[in-house]
Design a protein around this motif. Sequence first.
Motif, PDB file in Angstrom:
ATOM      1  N   UNK A  88       0.884  -1.122   0.032  1.00 60.53           N
ATOM      2  CA  UNK A  88      -0.053   0.180   0.144  1.00 60.53           C
ATOM      3  C   UNK A  88       0.868   1.388   0.208  1.00 60.53           C
ATOM      4  N   UNK A  89       2.065   1.441   0.527  1.00 60.74           N
ATOM      5  CA  UNK A  89       3.030   2.339   0.557  1.00 60.74           C
ATOM      6  C   UNK A  89       3.556   2.501  -0.864  1.00 60.74           C
ATOM      7  N   UNK A  90       3.812   1.622  -1.575  1.00 53.92           N
ATOM      8  CA  UNK A  90       4.296   1.526  -3.015  1.00 53.92           C
ATOM      9  C   UNK A  90       3.203   2.179  -3.811  1.00 53.92           C
ATOM     10  N   UNK A  98       2.485  10.107   5.511  1.00 53.37           N
ATOM     11  CA  UNK A  98       3.209  10.726   6.374  1.00 53.37           C
ATOM     12  C   UNK A  98       2.536  10.368   7.846  1.00 53.37           C
ATOM     13  N   UNK A  99       1.301   9.222   7.383  1.00 48.92           N
ATOM     14  CA  UNK A  99       0.572   8.768   8.722  1.00 48.92           C
ATOM     15  C   UNK A  99      -0.379   9.849   9.160  1.00 48.92           C
ATOM     16  N   UNK A 100      -0.791  10.586   8.637  1.00 50.47           N
ATOM     17  CA  UNK A 100      -1.782  11.636   8.988  1.00 50.47           C
ATOM     18  C   UNK A 100      -3.097  10.989   8.945  1.00 50.47           C
ATOM     19  N   UNK A 157       1.118  -1.861   9.940  1.00 48.31           N
ATOM     20  CA  UNK A 157       1.574  -1.202   8.611  1.00 48.31           C
ATOM     21  C   UNK A 157       2.752  -0.276   9.007  1.00 48.31           C
ATOM     22  N   UNK A 158       2.891   0.329  10.219  1.00 47.38           N
ATOM     23  CA  UNK A 158       3.777   1.261  10.460  1.00 47.38           C
ATOM     24  C   UNK A 158       5.167   0.823  10.263  1.00 47.38           C
ATOM     25  N   UNK A 159       5.357  -0.322  10.555  1.00 44.31           N
ATOM     26  CA  UNK A 159       6.767  -0.840  10.535  1.00 44.31           C
ATOM     27  C   UNK A 159       7.027  -0.614   8.778  1.00 44.31           C
ATOM     28  N   UNK A 160       5.986  -1.228   8.030  1.00 41.64           N
ATOM     29  CA  UNK A 160       6.415  -1.269   6.660  1.00 41.64           C
ATOM     30  C   UNK A 160       6.661   0.238   6.037  1.00 41.64           C
ATOM     31  N   UNK A 161       5.510   1.295   6.553  1.00 45.24           N
ATOM     32  CA  UNK A 161       6.055   2.611   6.074  1.00 45.24           C
ATOM     33  C   UNK A 161       7.136   2.822   6.519  1.00 45.24           C
ATOM     34  N   UNK A 162       7.846   2.661   7.647  1.00 47.96           N
ATOM     35  CA  UNK A 162       9.115   3.048   8.054  1.00 47.96           C
ATOM     36  C   UNK A 162      10.039   2.612   7.248  1.00 47.96           C
TER      37      UNK A 162
END
Length: 308
Positions: A167-169, A195-197, A218-223
């Motif tokens: 999803x980030x990609x 940016x996680x907002x 999912x935050x780990x993947x976003x990092x």
Amino acid sequence: GSASAAATPPVSARRRREIIDALRRGTVPVSGLDLLAVGVDRFAAALDADLDTAAGGGSSFKAIRGEYGAGKTFLARWLAERALRRGFAAAEVQVSERETPLHRLETVYRRVAETLRTASYPPSAFRQILDGWLFTLESDVSYSGDPDAVTALLERRLAAVSAHTPVFAQALRAYRSAVHSGDLATADGLAAWLGGQPHAGANVRRAAGLRGELDHFAAMGFLQGLLIVLRDSGHSGLVLVLDEVETLQRVRSDVRDKALNALRQLVDEVDAGRFPGLYLVITGTPAFFDGPSGVPRLPPLAQRLATD
């Protein structure tokens, strides 16, 4: 030390005022710490070695321990300034039960994006980093004159993050399309979402085929995705400081255990090499590392920190 201070170039009036104002408030200045640093040179070799590891595509972890007022935040910010001069980005997160609880890593990631800075851009540099990444991507294939080449390179560089957090990609692809088409409203919404907002516009998410908000898992993947963007746009990596982790001792026991588990998971992921370019630093009082309401509640984490 005095030798480094003697070699320091003249300081602007604005920078002097910022430092003096922070000291008057009793807070650690955000920048200019090289002008005040005394007695920290003995840490430089070890910290620089960790920065070298991260810059080389590895990852590192350090725990800074000391009583209240011992200078933990000062040392962490001094390290961040040192890293900025070496091409790193830096972010600082104050651990807080209400705003940035560790058991909800999506709040930590959001704060990372909000405090992200580089040598060229103050916080938040997140949007500038996204745009710099796009510029670098297109510059790398501009000689070919083939617009499909940019897409192909984009997919190659996103392959790693796509495997973990597609999803980030997906959002990055949509962001590039919005920027190219001049749809600034959609680009703004997607940058906020990346940016996680929270509540970054349901219509924007629908247009990009995205669902829901960022969550803890999912935050780990976003990092990971942010680290790839940083590296691909020419940065050495990211120094991430989690400051005042001792606040975990003052929360309910079930929340504390969740937060400590999240910290253990993050440290284990760093150890496993899943965050290339990350230098993770935490600061805390001795009671957090040794006391019954801190790290000893989770023996594997206690053992891990005891070796650092």
